[in-house]
Design a protein around this motif. Structure first.
Motif, PDB file in Angstrom:
ATOM      1  N   ALA A  48      -1.398   1.714  16.492  1.00  0.00           N
ATOM      2  CA  ALA A  48      -0.623   2.349  15.687  1.00  0.00           C
ATOM      3  C   ALA A  48      -0.230   2.651  14.328  1.00  0.00           C
ATOM      4  CB  ALA A  48       1.129   1.114  15.752  1.00  0.00           C
ATOM      5  N   LYS A  49      -0.825   1.022  13.128  1.00  0.00           N
ATOM      6  CA  LYS A  49      -1.460   1.102  11.725  1.00  0.00           C
ATOM      7  C   LYS A  49      -1.849   2.156  11.343  1.00  0.00           C
ATOM      8  CE  LYS A  49      -1.210  -1.554   8.730  1.00  0.00           C
ATOM      9  NZ  LYS A  49      -0.466  -1.714   7.851  1.00  0.00           N
ATOM     10  N   ILE A  50      -3.179   2.162  12.416  1.00  0.00           N
ATOM     11  CA  ILE A  50      -3.852   3.570  11.553  1.00  0.00           C
ATOM     12  C   ILE A  50      -2.547   5.140  11.784  1.00  0.00           C
ATOM     13  CG2 ILE A  50      -5.315   4.812  12.586  1.00  0.00           C
ATOM     14  CD1 ILE A  50      -6.920   3.146  13.157  1.00  0.00           C
ATOM     15  N   ILE A  51      -2.088   4.888  12.652  1.00  0.00           N
ATOM     16  CA  ILE A  51      -1.181   6.156  12.916  1.00  0.00           C
ATOM     17  C   ILE A  51      -0.622   6.386  11.399  1.00  0.00           C
ATOM     18  CG2 ILE A  51       0.270   7.467  14.642  1.00  0.00           C
ATOM     19  CD1 ILE A  51      -1.162   6.532  17.139  1.00  0.00           C
ATOM     20  N   LEU A  52       0.145   5.409  11.253  1.00  0.00           N
ATOM     21  CA  LEU A  52       1.744   5.095  10.155  1.00  0.00           C
ATOM     22  C   LEU A  52       0.539   5.688   8.708  1.00  0.00           C
ATOM     23  CD1 LEU A  52       3.840   4.162   9.914  1.00  0.00           C
ATOM     24  CD2 LEU A  52       3.907   1.811   8.896  1.00  0.00           C
ATOM     25  N   ARG A  53      -0.217   4.272   8.492  1.00  0.00           N
ATOM     26  CA  ARG A  53      -1.240   5.109   7.091  1.00  0.00           C
ATOM     27  C   ARG A  53      -1.655   6.588   7.487  1.00  0.00           C
ATOM     28  NH1 ARG A  53      -5.964   0.390   7.296  1.00  0.00           N
ATOM     29  NH2 ARG A  53      -4.600  -1.522   6.666  1.00  0.00           N
ATOM     30  N   ARG A  54      -2.023   7.300   8.387  1.00  0.00           N
ATOM     31  CA  ARG A  54      -2.409   8.808   8.495  1.00  0.00           C
ATOM     32  C   ARG A  54      -0.380   9.902   8.019  1.00  0.00           C
ATOM     33  NH1 ARG A  54      -5.598   6.018   8.506  1.00  0.00           N
ATOM     34  NH2 ARG A  54      -7.844   6.167   9.400  1.00  0.00           N
ATOM     35  N   ILE A  55      -0.193   8.859   8.406  1.00  0.00           N
ATOM     36  CA  ILE A  55       1.591   9.394   8.786  1.00  0.00           C
ATOM     37  C   ILE A  55       2.326   8.991   6.708  1.00  0.00           C
ATOM     38  CG2 ILE A  55       4.229   9.637   8.978  1.00  0.00           C
ATOM     39  CD1 ILE A  55       3.527   9.060  11.695  1.00  0.00           C
ATOM     40  N   VAL A  56       1.758   8.037   6.476  1.00  0.00           N
ATOM     41  CA  VAL A  56       2.592   8.077   4.988  1.00  0.00           C
ATOM     42  C   VAL A  56       1.611   8.358   4.450  1.00  0.00           C
ATOM     43  CG1 VAL A  56       2.713   6.179   3.699  1.00  0.00           C
ATOM     44  CG2 VAL A  56       2.763   5.458   6.403  1.00  0.00           C
ATOM     45  N   GLU A  57       0.585   7.716   4.614  1.00  0.00           N
ATOM     46  CA  GLU A  57      -0.850   8.121   3.324  1.00  0.00           C
ATOM     47  C   GLU A  57      -1.203   9.726   3.632  1.00  0.00           C
ATOM     48  OE1 GLU A  57      -3.893   5.023   3.484  1.00  0.00           O
ATOM     49  OE2 GLU A  57      -2.444   3.672   3.331  1.00  0.00           O
ATOM     50  N   PRO A  58      -1.328  10.576   2.817  1.00  0.00           N
ATOM     51  CA  PRO A  58      -1.234  12.211   2.765  1.00  0.00           C
ATOM     52  C   PRO A  58      -2.920  12.126   2.730  1.00  0.00           C
ATOM     53  CG  PRO A  58      -0.385  11.911   0.374  1.00  0.00           C
ATOM     54  CD  PRO A  58      -0.644  10.651   1.584  1.00  0.00           C
ATOM     55  N   ALA A  59      -3.669  13.039   3.067  1.00  0.00           N
ATOM     56  CA  ALA A  59      -5.313  13.826   2.970  1.00  0.00           C
ATOM     57  C   ALA A  59      -4.952  13.437   1.933  1.00  0.00           C
ATOM     58  CB  ALA A  59      -5.584  13.741   3.854  1.00  0.00           C
ATOM     59  N   ASP A  60      -6.664  13.621   1.446  1.00  0.00           N
ATOM     60  CA  ASP A  60      -7.396  13.247   0.157  1.00  0.00           C
ATOM     61  C   ASP A  60      -7.964  14.566  -0.180  1.00  0.00           C
ATOM     62  OD1 ASP A  60      -9.749  12.526   1.010  1.00  0.00           O
ATOM     63  OD2 ASP A  60      -9.683  10.652   0.221  1.00  0.00           O
ATOM     64  N   ALA A  61      -9.085  14.792  -0.975  1.00  0.00           N
ATOM     65  CA  ALA A  61      -9.849  16.055  -2.014  1.00  0.00           C
ATOM     66  C   ALA A  61     -11.283  15.910  -0.475  1.00  0.00           C
ATOM     67  CB  ALA A  61     -10.123  15.795  -2.470  1.00  0.00           C
ATOM     68  N   THR A  62     -11.245  14.616   0.054  1.00  0.00           N
ATOM     69  CA  THR A  62     -12.018  14.338   0.815  1.00  0.00           C
ATOM     70  C   THR A  62     -11.926  15.501   2.141  1.00  0.00           C
ATOM     71  OG1 THR A  62     -11.439  12.485   2.364  1.00  0.00           O
ATOM     72  CG2 THR A  62     -12.457  11.932  -0.250  1.00  0.00           C
ATOM     73  N   ASP A  63     -11.882  15.890   2.169  1.00  0.00           N
ATOM     74  CA  ASP A  63     -11.210  16.585   3.753  1.00  0.00           C
ATOM     75  C   ASP A  63     -12.148  17.839   3.522  1.00  0.00           C
ATOM     76  OD1 ASP A  63      -9.067  15.661   4.549  1.00  0.00           O
ATOM     77  OD2 ASP A  63      -7.734  16.752   4.343  1.00  0.00           O
ATOM     78  N   SER A  64     -12.183  17.886   4.741  1.00  0.00           N
ATOM     79  CA  SER A  64     -13.638  18.617   5.496  1.00  0.00           C
ATOM     80  C   SER A  64     -13.061  20.335   6.404  1.00  0.00           C
ATOM     81  CB  SER A  64     -14.842  18.859   4.997  1.00  0.00           C
ATOM     82  OG  SER A  64     -14.993  17.867   6.594  1.00  0.00           O
ATOM     83  N   MET A  65     -13.544  20.599   6.655  1.00  0.00           N
ATOM     84  CA  MET A  65     -13.361  21.617   8.217  1.00  0.00           C
ATOM     85  C   MET A  65     -13.496  20.198   9.492  1.00  0.00           C
ATOM     86  SD  MET A  65     -16.785  23.845   9.178  1.00  0.00           S
ATOM     87  CE  MET A  65     -16.235  24.238  10.838  1.00  0.00           C
ATOM     88  N   PHE A  66     -13.844  19.562   8.908  1.00  0.00           N
ATOM     89  CA  PHE A  66     -14.235  18.026  10.445  1.00  0.00           C
ATOM     90  C   PHE A  66     -13.232  16.742  10.044  1.00  0.00           C
ATOM     91  CE2 PHE A  66     -18.691  20.541  10.021  1.00  0.00           C
ATOM     92  CZ  PHE A  66     -18.594  20.807  10.735  1.00  0.00           C
ATOM     93  N   GLY A  67     -12.525  16.963   9.151  1.00  0.00           N
ATOM     94  CA  GLY A  67     -11.601  16.449   8.753  1.00  0.00           C
ATOM     95  C   GLY A  67     -11.707  15.223   7.469  1.00  0.00           C
ATOM     96  N   ALA A  68     -11.127  14.592   7.341  1.00  0.00           N
ATOM     97  CA  ALA A  68     -11.421  13.448   6.193  1.00  0.00           C
ATOM     98  C   ALA A  68     -12.470  12.609   6.322  1.00  0.00           C
ATOM     99  CB  ALA A  68     -10.193  12.933   5.854  1.00  0.00           C
ATOM    100  N   ARG A  69     -12.758  11.710   5.267  1.00  0.00           N
ATOM    101  CA  ARG A  69     -14.049  11.202   5.587  1.00  0.00           C
ATOM    102  C   ARG A  69     -13.426   9.639   6.173  1.00  0.00           C
ATOM    103  NH1 ARG A  69     -17.294  10.755  -0.267  1.00  0.00           N
ATOM    104  NH2 ARG A  69     -17.710  13.237   0.262  1.00  0.00           N
ATOM    105  N   ARG A  70     -12.075   9.207   5.703  1.00  0.00           N
ATOM    106  CA  ARG A  70     -11.810   7.964   6.169  1.00  0.00           C
ATOM    107  C   ARG A  70     -11.072   8.417   8.002  1.00  0.00           C
ATOM    108  NH1 ARG A  70      -5.424   8.225   4.852  1.00  0.00           N
ATOM    109  NH2 ARG A  70      -4.860   9.791   6.207  1.00  0.00           N
ATOM    110  N   ASN A  71     -11.193   9.777   9.026  1.00  0.00           N
ATOM    111  CA  ASN A  71     -11.542   9.710   9.647  1.00  0.00           C
ATOM    112  C   ASN A  71     -12.729   9.363  10.859  1.00  0.00           C
ATOM    113  OD1 ASN A  71      -8.473   9.583   9.659  1.00  0.00           O
ATOM    114  ND2 ASN A  71      -8.422  12.105  10.183  1.00  0.00           N
ATOM    115  N   THR A  72     -13.980   9.330  10.284  1.00  0.00           N
ATOM    116  CA  THR A  72     -15.049   9.150  10.070  1.00  0.00           C
ATOM    117  C   THR A  72     -15.138   8.045  11.565  1.00  0.00           C
ATOM    118  OG1 THR A  72     -16.358   8.412   8.352  1.00  0.00           O
ATOM    119  CG2 THR A  72     -16.718  10.922   8.917  1.00  0.00           C
ATOM    120  N   PHE A  73     -16.134   8.753  12.717  1.00  0.00           N
ATOM    121  CA  PHE A  73     -15.592   7.091  13.358  1.00  0.00           C
ATOM    122  C   PHE A  73     -15.854   5.982  12.775  1.00  0.00           C
ATOM    123  CE2 PHE A  73     -17.658   4.852  16.858  1.00  0.00           C
ATOM    124  CZ  PHE A  73     -16.602   3.927  17.887  1.00  0.00           C
ATOM    125  N   ALA A  74     -17.421   5.805  12.218  1.00  0.00           N
ATOM    126  CA  ALA A  74     -17.834   4.398  11.520  1.00  0.00           C
ATOM    127  C   ALA A  74     -16.248   3.900  10.564  1.00  0.00           C
ATOM    128  CB  ALA A  74     -18.968   4.939  10.598  1.00  0.00           C
TER     129      ALA A  74
END
Length: 221
Positions: A48-74
């Motif tokens: 729930a914490k991770i989902i809430l953060r993705r809702i509250v904090e918009p994605a930044d310029a690190t987005d690519s066609m594979f998603g944001a860096r913060r969404n990598t598995f590591a």
């Protein structure tokens, strides 16, 4: 090249599904790490914490066609593990107190139906059971959004759960739709069950939090 139209929509859908699959795997991993009994509630809280953060904090310029860096598995693993550890004992307490309350009410309902046959007690227990179920619709978001003392989470959850009934209805409807989606695509049960239910719960309960915060801020002014 900037993606537009159906291509952009397809990429976003793919990124969202991939994030959901990663969250589902992390939920299962950390639930097992806690021996299931002690792992399930903190794993739900971390999801729930991770989902809430993705809702509250918009994605930044690190987005690519594979998603944001913060969404990598590591990155997700580190974020999930940190909140899981922080919430482990406290949210286990919150979770099992809430679960015990629901269990006691269900037993009381069964006892009253079998032996006491009191309509007044039955209606009272039903009202309490509804309040306990509302608690579960908001507990994860309240815990993820606020830093409170242990017993304050229960009070805050009950206040916000009844502050805007339209959001509560939206959570219930979205949960029914999620169930329908699982019936149509049963494979989602194995790859994205928890995010599929938690996302609308967190989204609409967060809107209730914002509503209460705005009312309190207006009253303070």
């Amino acid at each position: 090249m900037e993606q537009r139209g159906i291509i952009k929509l397809a990429l976003k859908a793919g990124q969202t599904l991939l994030l959901g699959i990663k969250l589902q795997f992390l939920f299962l991993l950390f639930t097992l790490a806690g021996g299931i009994v002690l792992g399930i509630f903190p794993a739900l809280a971390a999801s729930a914490k991770i989902i809430l953060r993705r809702i509250v904090e918009p994605a930044d310029a690190t987005d690519s066609m594979f998603g944001a860096r913060r969404n990598t598995f590591a990155a997700l693993y580190q974020e999930f593990r940190q909140f899981y550890r922080q919430s482990f004992w406290e949210f286990n307490g919150i979770g099992y107190i809430g679960a015990a309350a629901v269990g006691v009410l269900l037993v009381d309902l069964a006892v009253n139906k079998a032996w006491l046959h009191s309509p007044m007690i039955q209606y009272g227990l039903i009202v309490l059971l509804i309040m306990a179920m509302l608690y579960w619709l908001y507990a994860f978001t309240i815990y993820a959004r606020y830093s409170l003392r242990f017993w304050q989470y229960f009070r805050q959850t009950l206040i916000i759960s009844v502050a805007k009934i339209s959001n509560t209805l939206a959570i219930i409807i979205s949960s029914i739709l999620a169930t329908g989606l699982l019936v149509i695509f049963p494979m989602l049960t194995f790859v994205a069950l928890v995010p599929l239910y938690l996302t609308p719960v967190v989204c609409f309960s967060y809107q209730s939090c914002r509503h209460v915060e705005a009312v309190m801020q207006h009253a303070a002014e």
